[in-house]
Design a protein around this motif. Structure first.
Motif: not given
Length: 171
Positions: A137-147
């Motif tokens: 993946l290029v420059d994809a913001p990481r998703q926050m943890r579910k909690a």
């Protein structure tokens, strides 16, 4: 009185240095092999000279691949982790060093509908030796943890005056 603990430094330093040496040797051998392949043939007997150059190229390339194989075996046996940047430069299938333009080809691919989603860009690196490809993946913001996502959602609904019932919209 107890002794104060002294920082021991990096554990398995010898193994890391051996793996680093093998990686550097593979890199040097790959550059030598590419120099042989790109060298112009200026001899009268072009058939025998080109056959000799092909044999040298294959031999040096195989030595480079053997060095990478040894490096991976050492790191697996000692259970040390290689950095992700280092792992991106090695083909997982044929153990050849991926050098852009010489032993690999890379391009950006966007599999979304018509390339409309800029966050869906994927870097594809294809090995010229075995033909397999790696995708990143290029420059994809990481998703926050579910909690954290759930906590943020709860805060937003509390600020808006409670939780919406079924069929109602929260405004």
């Amino acid at each position: 009185m107890a002794k104060t603990k002294v920082d021991a430094g990096v554990q398995n330093r010898i193994i890391y240095s051996r793996a680093s040496y093998l990686y550097q040797a593979a890199n040097y051998l790959t550059s030598c092999a590419n120099a042989i392949r790109d060298a112009p043939c200026t001899s009268d007997a072009k058939q025998s000279a080109s056959a000799n150059m092909d044999k040298q190229y294959k031999a040096i390339t195989n030595m480079s691949r053997q060095a990478i194989t040894d490096m991976r075996a050492i790191s697996l046996k000692a259970q040390i982790r290689q950095s992700s940047a280092l792992k991106r430069t090695i083909c997982k299938f044929c153990d050849s060093l991926l050098v852009e333009g010489q032993t690999s080809h890379s391009f950006i691919q966007n599999p979304s509908k018509g390339g409309r989603k800029p966050w869906a860009d994927v870097l594809v690196i294809e090995c010229k030796t075995c033909g397999n490809s790696k995708r990143y993946l290029v420059d994809a913001p990481r998703q926050m943890r579910k909690a954290l996502r759930l906590r943020k959602h709860e805060v937003l609904t509390d600020e808006q005056g409670g939780v919406a019932q079924e069929g109602e919209e929260v405004t």
